[in-house]
Write a protein that holds these residues in place. Structure first.
Motif, PDB file in Angstrom:
ATOM      1  N   CYS A 120      14.330  -1.348   6.730  1.00 51.15           N
ATOM      2  CA  CYS A 120      13.054  -1.636   6.082  1.00 51.15           C
ATOM      3  C   CYS A 120      12.866  -3.150   5.971  1.00 51.15           C
ATOM      4  N   PHE A 121      11.618  -3.585   5.995  1.00 56.96           N
ATOM      5  CA  PHE A 121      11.335  -5.011   5.823  1.00 56.96           C
ATOM      6  C   PHE A 121       9.890  -5.184   5.363  1.00 56.96           C
ATOM      7  N   ASN A 122       9.568  -6.366   4.840  1.00 58.34           N
ATOM      8  CA  ASN A 122       8.174  -6.670   4.519  1.00 58.34           C
ATOM      9  C   ASN A 122       7.660  -7.737   5.470  1.00 58.34           C
ATOM     10  N   ALA A 123       6.344  -7.755   5.661  1.00 59.24           N
ATOM     11  CA  ALA A 123       5.756  -8.640   6.655  1.00 59.24           C
ATOM     12  C   ALA A 123       4.325  -8.977   6.267  1.00 59.24           C
ATOM     13  N   ASP A 124       3.685  -9.799   7.104  1.00 59.25           N
ATOM     14  CA  ASP A 124       2.274 -10.147   6.948  1.00 59.25           C
ATOM     15  C   ASP A 124       2.011 -10.692   5.555  1.00 59.25           C
ATOM     16  N   TYR A 125       2.769 -11.754   5.207  1.00 55.77           N
ATOM     17  CA  TYR A 125       2.652 -12.394   3.894  1.00 55.77           C
ATOM     18  C   TYR A 125       2.875 -11.394   2.763  1.00 55.77           C
ATOM     19  N   LYS A 126       3.845 -10.501   2.988  1.00 58.46           N
ATOM     20  CA  LYS A 126       4.269  -9.494   2.008  1.00 58.46           C
ATOM     21  C   LYS A 126       3.161  -8.501   1.665  1.00 58.46           C
ATOM     22  N   SER A 127       2.213  -8.339   2.582  1.00 55.99           N
ATOM     23  CA  SER A 127       1.155  -7.346   2.342  1.00 55.99           C
ATOM     24  C   SER A 127       1.486  -6.008   2.988  1.00 55.99           C
ATOM     25  N   LYS A 128       2.485  -5.987   3.865  1.00 54.67           N
ATOM     26  CA  LYS A 128       2.914  -4.749   4.510  1.00 54.67           C
ATOM     27  C   LYS A 128       4.404  -4.534   4.268  1.00 54.67           C
ATOM     28  N   TYR A 129       4.735  -3.312   3.896  1.00 49.69           N
ATOM     29  CA  TYR A 129       6.130  -2.911   3.719  1.00 49.69           C
ATOM     30  C   TYR A 129       6.405  -1.817   4.729  1.00 49.69           C
ATOM     31  N   VAL A 130       7.398  -2.048   5.573  1.00 52.34           N
ATOM     32  CA  VAL A 130       7.575  -1.269   6.790  1.00 52.34           C
ATOM     33  C   VAL A 130       8.943  -0.610   6.836  1.00 52.34           C
ATOM     34  N   VAL A 131       8.960   0.670   7.222  1.00 50.36           N
ATOM     35  CA  VAL A 131      10.201   1.365   7.565  1.00 50.36           C
ATOM     36  C   VAL A 131      10.149   1.605   9.069  1.00 50.36           C
ATOM     37  N   PHE A 154       9.504   4.128  15.776  1.00 52.24           N
ATOM     38  CA  PHE A 154       8.791   4.980  14.816  1.00 52.24           C
ATOM     39  C   PHE A 154       8.594   4.172  13.536  1.00 52.24           C
ATOM     40  N   VAL A 155       7.360   4.021  13.122  1.00 47.32           N
ATOM     41  CA  VAL A 155       7.024   3.138  12.019  1.00 47.32           C
ATOM     42  C   VAL A 155       6.274   3.899  10.929  1.00 47.32           C
ATOM     43  N   THR A 156       6.677   3.664   9.683  1.00 43.39           N
ATOM     44  CA  THR A 156       5.895   4.072   8.523  1.00 43.39           C
ATOM     45  C   THR A 156       5.546   2.805   7.765  1.00 43.39           C
ATOM     46  N   SER A 157       4.246   2.542   7.609  1.00 48.13           N
ATOM     47  CA  SER A 157       3.792   1.291   7.020  1.00 48.13           C
ATOM     48  C   SER A 157       3.020   1.539   5.724  1.00 48.13           C
ATOM     49  N   TYR A 158       3.306   0.721   4.737  1.00 44.67           N
ATOM     50  CA  TYR A 158       2.628   0.763   3.442  1.00 44.67           C
ATOM     51  C   TYR A 158       1.874  -0.550   3.300  1.00 44.67           C
ATOM     52  N   ASP A 159       0.546  -0.489   3.311  1.00 39.24           N
ATOM     53  CA  ASP A 159      -0.293  -1.680   3.276  1.00 39.24           C
ATOM     54  C   ASP A 159      -0.705  -1.963   1.837  1.00 39.24           C
ATOM     55  N   VAL A 160      -0.231  -3.077   1.301  1.00 37.05           N
ATOM     56  CA  VAL A 160      -0.498  -3.423  -0.087  1.00 37.05           C
ATOM     57  C   VAL A 160      -1.888  -4.033  -0.260  1.00 37.05           C
ATOM     58  N   ASN A 161      -2.408  -4.673   0.810  1.00 36.42           N
ATOM     59  CA  ASN A 161      -3.731  -5.309   0.765  1.00 36.42           C
ATOM     60  C   ASN A 161      -3.840  -6.344  -0.345  1.00 36.42           C
ATOM     61  N   SER A 162      -2.825  -7.220  -0.402  1.00 34.14           N
ATOM     62  CA  SER A 162      -2.842  -8.206  -1.485  1.00 34.14           C
ATOM     63  C   SER A 162      -2.354  -9.575  -1.023  1.00 34.14           C
ATOM     64  N   ILE A 163      -2.947 -10.084   0.052  1.00 31.25           N
ATOM     65  CA  ILE A 163      -2.585 -11.428   0.496  1.00 31.25           C
ATOM     66  C   ILE A 163      -3.095 -12.448  -0.526  1.00 31.25           C
TER      67      ILE A 163
END
Length: 275
Positions: free
Chosen positions: A186-197, A206-215
Protein backbone atom coordinates in the motif's frame (compact mmCIF):
# COMPACT_ATOMS: atom_id res chain seq x y z
CA UNK A 1 2.26 -24.73 17.79
CA UNK A 2 2.68 -26.98 14.77
CA UNK A 3 2.06 -25.94 11.23
CA UNK A 4 -1.65 -25.95 10.39
CA UNK A 5 -2.67 -26.07 14.07
CA UNK A 6 -3.07 -22.35 14.68
CA UNK A 7 -6.13 -21.46 16.71
CA UNK A 8 -7.26 -17.85 16.88
CA UNK A 9 -9.54 -15.22 15.40
CA UNK A 10 -10.27 -15.18 11.67
CA UNK A 11 -8.95 -11.94 10.16
CA UNK A 12 -12.04 -11.49 7.99
CA UNK A 13 -15.17 -12.76 9.75
CA UNK A 14 -13.67 -12.27 13.25
CA UNK A 15 -14.89 -15.66 14.50
CA UNK A 16 -12.85 -16.55 17.57
CA UNK A 17 -11.14 -19.77 18.63
CA UNK A 18 -11.24 -21.25 15.13
CA UNK A 19 -8.59 -23.13 13.23
CA UNK A 20 -6.72 -20.70 11.00
CA UNK A 21 -5.55 -22.10 7.68
CA UNK A 22 -2.22 -21.22 6.11
CA UNK A 23 -3.68 -18.70 3.67
CA UNK A 24 -1.77 -17.42 0.67
CA UNK A 25 -1.39 -13.64 0.65
CA UNK A 26 -1.11 -13.78 -3.14
CA UNK A 27 -3.22 -16.71 -4.41
CA UNK A 28 -1.59 -20.07 -5.04
CA UNK A 29 -2.92 -20.06 -8.62
CA UNK A 30 -0.32 -17.39 -9.41
CA UNK A 31 2.66 -19.43 -8.26
CA UNK A 32 1.51 -22.51 -10.17
CA UNK A 33 1.62 -20.45 -13.36
CA UNK A 34 4.97 -18.85 -12.56
CA UNK A 35 6.94 -22.04 -12.05
CA UNK A 36 9.48 -22.74 -14.77
CA UNK A 37 10.48 -26.10 -13.28
CA UNK A 38 8.48 -28.70 -11.40
CA UNK A 39 10.44 -28.16 -8.19
CA UNK A 40 10.89 -24.40 -8.55
CA UNK A 41 11.05 -22.31 -5.42
CA UNK A 42 10.51 -18.59 -4.91
CA UNK A 43 12.86 -16.14 -3.22
CA UNK A 44 12.45 -12.81 -1.51
CA UNK A 45 14.38 -10.35 -3.70
CA UNK A 46 15.48 -8.38 -0.66
CA UNK A 47 16.65 -11.52 1.12
CA UNK A 48 17.32 -14.19 -1.49
CA UNK A 49 18.05 -16.77 1.19
CA UNK A 50 14.38 -16.42 2.21
CA UNK A 51 12.69 -19.25 0.25
CA UNK A 52 9.03 -20.04 -0.41
CA UNK A 53 7.88 -23.31 -1.91
CA UNK A 54 4.64 -21.98 -3.37
CA UNK A 55 4.30 -18.40 -2.16
CA UNK A 56 3.99 -16.67 1.19
CA UNK A 57 1.39 -18.16 3.54
CA UNK A 58 0.18 -17.01 6.93
CA UNK A 59 -2.44 -18.23 9.41
CA UNK A 60 -5.17 -15.72 8.59
CA UNK A 61 -8.54 -17.18 7.53
CA UNK A 62 -10.94 -19.79 8.82
CA UNK A 63 -12.00 -22.57 6.45
CA UNK A 64 -15.28 -20.82 5.62
CA UNK A 65 -13.59 -17.56 4.56
CA UNK A 66 -10.87 -19.45 2.71
CA UNK A 67 -13.52 -21.29 0.71
CA UNK A 68 -15.30 -17.99 0.04
CA UNK A 69 -12.12 -16.49 -1.42
CA UNK A 70 -11.34 -19.64 -3.42
CA UNK A 71 -14.58 -19.16 -5.34
CA UNK A 72 -13.37 -15.76 -6.64
CA UNK A 73 -9.93 -17.13 -7.45
CA UNK A 74 -11.30 -20.08 -9.44
CA UNK A 75 -13.63 -17.81 -11.40
CA UNK A 76 -10.79 -15.38 -12.13
CA UNK A 77 -8.47 -18.15 -13.29
CA UNK A 78 -11.10 -19.81 -15.49
CA UNK A 79 -12.57 -16.66 -17.02
CA UNK A 80 -9.48 -14.47 -17.24
CA UNK A 81 -6.06 -16.04 -16.81
CA UNK A 82 -6.68 -19.26 -18.71
CA UNK A 83 -9.24 -18.08 -21.24
CA UNK A 84 -7.37 -15.47 -23.23
CA UNK A 85 -4.05 -15.52 -25.04
CA UNK A 86 -1.37 -12.99 -24.17
CA UNK A 87 -2.10 -11.03 -27.37
CA UNK A 88 -5.86 -10.87 -26.95
CA UNK A 89 -6.03 -10.38 -23.20
CA UNK A 90 -5.32 -6.65 -23.50
CA UNK A 91 -8.69 -6.16 -25.14
CA UNK A 92 -10.55 -8.09 -22.43
CA UNK A 93 -9.65 -6.15 -19.31
CA UNK A 94 -12.53 -5.20 -17.06
CA UNK A 95 -12.06 -4.47 -13.39
CA UNK A 96 -15.83 -4.39 -12.85
CA UNK A 97 -16.32 -8.05 -13.72
CA UNK A 98 -13.64 -9.12 -11.27
CA UNK A 99 -14.25 -6.58 -8.52
CA UNK A 100 -14.82 -9.28 -5.91
CA UNK A 101 -11.59 -11.03 -6.77
CA UNK A 102 -9.67 -7.73 -6.61
CA UNK A 103 -11.33 -6.80 -3.32
CA UNK A 104 -10.40 -10.16 -1.79
CA UNK A 105 -6.87 -9.94 -3.18
CA UNK A 106 -6.12 -6.40 -2.05
CA UNK A 107 -7.84 -6.85 1.31
CA UNK A 108 -5.26 -9.52 2.13
CA UNK A 109 -2.45 -7.16 1.09
CA UNK A 110 -3.62 -4.23 3.20
CA UNK A 111 -4.47 -6.44 6.19
CA UNK A 112 -0.97 -7.94 6.04
CA UNK A 113 0.59 -4.48 5.79
CA UNK A 114 -1.45 -3.05 8.66
CA UNK A 115 -1.62 -5.83 11.21
CA UNK A 116 1.31 -8.15 10.45
CA UNK A 117 4.06 -5.88 9.12
CA UNK A 118 2.63 -2.78 10.85
CA UNK A 119 3.95 -0.79 7.90
CA UNK A 120 2.35 2.54 8.73
CA UNK A 121 3.18 3.08 12.39
CA UNK A 122 5.76 5.79 11.64
CA UNK A 123 3.68 8.01 9.37
CA UNK A 124 1.21 10.71 10.28
CA UNK A 125 -1.73 9.43 12.35
CA UNK A 126 -4.29 10.91 9.93
CA UNK A 127 -2.63 9.23 6.94
CA UNK A 128 -2.53 5.90 8.73
CA UNK A 129 -6.24 6.18 9.44
CA UNK A 130 -7.01 6.23 5.71
CA UNK A 131 -5.40 2.81 5.33
CA UNK A 132 -7.41 1.49 8.27
CA UNK A 133 -10.55 2.90 6.64
CA UNK A 134 -9.81 1.06 3.39
CA UNK A 135 -9.29 -2.24 5.21
CA UNK A 136 -12.55 -1.80 7.13
CA UNK A 137 -14.50 -0.92 3.98
CA UNK A 138 -13.12 -3.97 2.15
CA UNK A 139 -13.73 -6.30 5.09
CA UNK A 140 -17.27 -4.97 5.56
CA UNK A 141 -18.12 -5.52 1.91
CA UNK A 142 -16.60 -9.00 1.78
CA UNK A 143 -18.43 -10.09 4.92
CA UNK A 144 -21.74 -8.73 3.63
CA UNK A 145 -21.11 -10.53 0.34
CA UNK A 146 -20.30 -13.77 2.13
CA UNK A 147 -23.37 -13.68 4.36
CA UNK A 148 -25.96 -12.59 1.79
CA UNK A 149 -27.81 -14.54 -0.87
CA UNK A 150 -28.41 -11.32 -2.78
CA UNK A 151 -26.29 -8.64 -4.43
CA UNK A 152 -24.80 -6.18 -1.96
CA UNK A 153 -23.68 -2.63 -2.61
CA UNK A 154 -20.00 -2.23 -3.36
CA UNK A 155 -17.92 0.41 -1.55
CA UNK A 156 -18.69 3.60 -3.48
CA UNK A 157 -15.46 5.41 -2.66
CA UNK A 158 -13.14 2.53 -3.58
CA UNK A 159 -12.36 1.98 -7.24
CA UNK A 160 -10.64 -1.01 -8.83
CA UNK A 161 -8.39 -1.00 -11.88
CA UNK A 162 -6.56 -3.63 -13.92
CA UNK A 163 -3.43 -2.59 -15.81
CA UNK A 164 -0.99 -4.54 -17.96
CA UNK A 165 2.61 -3.59 -17.36
CA UNK A 166 3.29 -3.47 -21.09
CA UNK A 167 0.61 -0.78 -21.54
CA UNK A 168 2.13 1.72 -19.11
CA UNK A 169 4.92 2.99 -21.37
CA UNK A 170 7.72 1.58 -19.24
CA UNK A 171 11.20 0.75 -20.53
CA UNK A 172 11.61 -2.84 -21.69
CA UNK A 173 14.29 -3.43 -19.02
CA UNK A 174 11.75 -2.61 -16.30
CA UNK A 175 9.13 -4.92 -17.79
CA UNK A 176 11.70 -7.72 -17.98
CA UNK A 177 12.83 -7.12 -14.39
CA UNK A 178 9.28 -7.72 -13.15
CA UNK A 179 8.64 -10.70 -15.41
CA UNK A 180 8.81 -13.34 -12.68
CA UNK A 181 8.01 -11.11 -9.73
CA UNK A 182 5.02 -11.02 -7.42
CA UNK A 183 4.38 -8.35 -4.81
CA UNK A 184 1.71 -6.30 -3.13
CA UNK A 185 1.72 -3.30 -0.81
CA UNK A 186 0.00 0.00 0.00
CA UNK A 187 1.12 3.58 -0.58
CA UNK A 188 -0.22 7.13 -0.86
CA UNK A 189 0.25 9.36 -3.87
CA UNK A 190 -0.89 12.49 -5.72
CA UNK A 191 -0.08 14.85 -2.84
CA UNK A 192 -1.63 12.36 -0.40
CA UNK A 193 -5.03 12.59 -2.09
CA UNK A 194 -4.97 8.95 -3.20
CA UNK A 195 -4.39 5.90 -1.03
CA UNK A 196 -3.59 2.85 -3.10
CA UNK A 197 -3.44 -0.91 -2.58
CA UNK A 198 -1.53 -2.56 -5.43
CA UNK A 199 -0.84 -6.21 -6.25
CA UNK A 200 1.32 -7.35 -9.17
CA UNK A 201 1.74 -10.76 -10.78
CA UNK A 202 2.00 -12.32 -14.23
CA UNK A 203 2.40 -8.91 -15.88
CA UNK A 204 -0.89 -7.62 -14.43
CA UNK A 205 -1.38 -4.88 -11.83
CA UNK A 206 -4.51 -4.97 -9.66
CA UNK A 207 -5.29 -1.67 -7.98
CA UNK A 208 -7.80 -0.55 -5.36
CA UNK A 209 -7.74 3.23 -4.99
CA UNK A 210 -9.29 5.46 -2.33
CA UNK A 211 -9.56 9.06 -3.52
CA UNK A 212 -9.58 11.52 -0.63
CA UNK A 213 -10.12 14.59 -2.87
CA UNK A 214 -8.27 16.87 -0.49
CA UNK A 215 -5.25 18.42 -2.17
CA UNK A 216 -4.02 21.36 -0.09
CA UNK A 217 -3.70 24.50 -2.23
CA UNK A 218 -0.28 25.70 -1.15
CA UNK A 219 0.97 27.04 -4.47
CA UNK A 220 -2.07 28.70 -5.97
CA UNK A 221 -5.22 27.29 -7.55
CA UNK A 222 -3.96 27.13 -11.15
CA UNK A 223 -0.69 25.45 -10.19
CA UNK A 224 -2.52 22.76 -8.23
CA UNK A 225 -5.02 22.19 -11.04
CA UNK A 226 -2.09 21.82 -13.44
CA UNK A 227 -0.42 19.29 -11.14
CA UNK A 228 -3.68 17.39 -10.76
CA UNK A 229 -3.97 16.90 -14.51
CA UNK A 230 -0.33 15.82 -14.83
CA UNK A 231 -0.05 13.42 -11.90
CA UNK A 232 -3.61 12.60 -10.90
CA UNK A 233 -4.30 9.81 -13.39
CA UNK A 234 -4.07 6.47 -11.70
CA UNK A 235 -2.11 4.88 -14.58
CA UNK A 236 0.58 7.57 -14.23
CA UNK A 237 0.71 6.97 -10.49
CA UNK A 238 1.16 3.22 -10.98
CA UNK A 239 3.81 3.80 -13.63
CA UNK A 240 5.83 6.06 -11.33
CA UNK A 241 5.45 3.58 -8.47
CA UNK A 242 6.80 0.73 -10.61
CA UNK A 243 9.75 2.89 -11.68
CA UNK A 244 10.45 3.60 -8.00
CA UNK A 245 10.21 -0.13 -7.21
CA UNK A 246 12.56 -0.98 -10.09
CA UNK A 247 15.17 1.55 -8.90
CA UNK A 248 14.91 0.08 -5.41
CA UNK A 249 15.55 -3.38 -6.86
CA UNK A 250 18.56 -2.13 -8.85
CA UNK A 251 20.08 -0.58 -5.73
CA UNK A 252 19.84 -3.99 -4.02
CA UNK A 253 21.37 -5.93 -6.92
CA UNK A 254 25.02 -5.76 -5.70
CA UNK A 255 23.98 -7.49 -2.46
CA UNK A 256 22.23 -10.28 -4.38
CA UNK A 257 25.17 -10.65 -6.76
CA UNK A 258 27.53 -11.09 -3.81
CA UNK A 259 25.33 -13.85 -2.36
CA UNK A 260 25.01 -15.57 -5.75
CA UNK A 261 28.76 -15.46 -6.33
CA UNK A 262 29.46 -16.90 -2.89
CA UNK A 263 28.09 -20.29 -3.97
CA UNK A 264 24.32 -19.91 -4.40
CA UNK A 265 24.53 -19.55 -8.18
CA UNK A 266 26.31 -22.90 -8.48
CA UNK A 267 23.73 -24.58 -6.24
CA UNK A 268 20.89 -23.22 -8.38
CA UNK A 269 22.54 -24.42 -11.60
CA UNK A 270 22.96 -27.88 -10.12
CA UNK A 271 19.35 -27.94 -8.94
CA UNK A 272 17.72 -26.96 -12.22
CA UNK A 273 20.15 -27.87 -14.99
CA UNK A 274 22.27 -30.81 -13.89
CA UNK A 275 19.69 -33.38 -12.86
Amino acid sequence: MGKGNNIGMCALCKDKDVKLLDSHIIPKLVYRRLKSYKNSRFRNYYDINDIFQDGEKKPMLCSSCEKFFNKFETEFANEFLDKYSVNSIKNKKSADKFDDFIYSLNWRIIYDDLYVFKSFTEIDKNERQYFYDIELKLADYLNRKKNSNYDVDKPKDLKNYIFYIEDLGLDFKIIEAFKSSTFGYCFNADYKSKYVVMTYFLGIIFVTSYDVNSIILTEGIMENIKRKFITGKIDNIIKEELIWQYNKMISHKPINDAILNSGLKEKLENRYHNK
